[in-house]
Scaffold this active site. Structure first.
Site, PDB file in Angstrom:
ATOM      1  N   ILE A 185       0.772  -1.273   0.013  1.00 24.38           N
ATOM      2  CA  ILE A 185       0.131  -0.014  -0.188  1.00 24.38           C
ATOM      3  C   ILE A 185       0.870   1.313  -0.005  1.00 24.38           C
ATOM      4  O   ILE A 185       1.890   1.386   0.808  1.00 24.38           O
ATOM      5  CB  ILE A 185      -0.946   0.030   1.220  1.00 24.38           C
ATOM      6  N   SER A 186       0.744   2.171  -1.000  1.00 22.80           N
ATOM      7  CA  SER A 186       1.533   3.384  -1.212  1.00 22.80           C
ATOM      8  C   SER A 186       1.356   4.253   0.277  1.00 22.80           C
ATOM      9  O   SER A 186       0.586   4.221   0.768  1.00 22.80           O
ATOM     10  CB  SER A 186       1.224   4.044  -2.449  1.00 22.80           C
ATOM     11  N   LYS A 187       2.560   5.087   0.442  1.00 28.43           N
ATOM     12  CA  LYS A 187       2.361   5.899   1.663  1.00 28.43           C
ATOM     13  C   LYS A 187       1.584   7.057   1.298  1.00 28.43           C
ATOM     14  O   LYS A 187       1.416   7.343   0.213  1.00 28.43           O
ATOM     15  CB  LYS A 187       3.763   6.250   1.857  1.00 28.43           C
TER      16      LYS A 187
END
Length: 260
Positions: free
Chosen positions: A98-100
């Site tokens: 999950i992207s920051k």
């Protein structure tokens, strides 16, 4: 763009602190029902993340409000919930992440490009755990999100089910082919990076639309150059053709074809 049915998200509205430069607060979706037993459902926890995004330069009030509305801890494994609102990427299984929050907010702000209202139809390539798709659903009239890994597609469906986001359509398929049945799109956003932007995405982007995606870092401004690393690229489609802007270095999982 051709007309398609509108499916408004079933969320209440509430006031959210205005972003930098805003004269007053805007009426935006309220937080979704809190998760039980995770201890991360406090509005204050999400607002700390939002204030960090503001410090990083995100100023789009709608993006900040959407980021403050969707409960990121619902989309990560229970062992990682204490890190859910830190500005870091987290594993979600099957070699994906999950992207920051800072990257998600940055890309969504670029996609909106200063829009004052809701975006039209948007295609997301790489649903992952469904977090960015849920945020997008608060910013666009209709969202199609496609995932090539069956395990993640099923996980995303479970993650967003509680929210009853009827304007969000999760698809299982090859994201490199886009989703022609929903085209043309006002915006396309990708959560994986390849050597170049697939032609199918460009074809499915509406004139006047914008595409935001990571690609292999261009050399001498050439989209198809093979170089180490990745760069964030914005494509604006006009009647005269496609205009490309290469931005900062990023790091995303590789864009792959087929399904698994």
């Amino acid at each position: 763009m051709k007309e398609r049915p509108t499916f408004p998200a079933k969320l209440a509205t509430a006031q959210h602190p205005a972003g930098p430069g805003s004269a007053k607060a805007r009426s935006l979706p309220a937080p979704l029902p809190p998760a039980q037993g995770l201890g991360m459902d406090s509005v204050a926890v999400r607002m700390r993340m939002v204030h960090l995004l503001q410090k990083q330069g995100v100023s789009d009030a709608a993006v900040l409000a959407a980021m403050g509305t969707v409960e990121r801890h619902r989309f990560v494994d229970s062992a990682l919930v204490n890190q859910a609102y830190e500005d870091t990427s987290l594993p979600i299984g099957l070699g994906q992440t999950i992207s920051k929050p800072g990257v998600v907010a940055r890309m969504l702000e670029l996609l909106r490009n200063g829009a004052t209202g809701t975006l039209g139809r948007v295609l997301e390539v790489g649903t992952g755990c469904g977090y960015q798709a849920a945020v997008l659903s608060l910013l666009a009239r209709e969202v199609y999100s496609i995932e090539r890994l069956r395990g993640l597609h099923d996980k995303a469906r479970d993650n967003v089910r509680y929210a009853r986001l009827a304007n969000l359509h999760l698809l299982f398929g090859d994201g490199m082919q886009g989703f022609a049945a929903g085209a043309p799109y006002a915006g396309i956003i990708a959560a994986a990076g390849g050597e170049a932007v697939p032609q199918a995405w460009v074809d499915q982007l509406a004139v006047g639309g914008r595409l935001v995606a990571p690609i292999a870092a261009p050399a001498h401004g050439a989209l198809h150059a093979k170089a180490a690393g990745q760069a964030l690229v914005v494509l604006d489609k006009t009647a005269a053709g496609v205009r490309q802007t290469v931005l900062e270095a990023v790091h995303f999982v590789p864009l792959k074809s087929g399904v698994a």
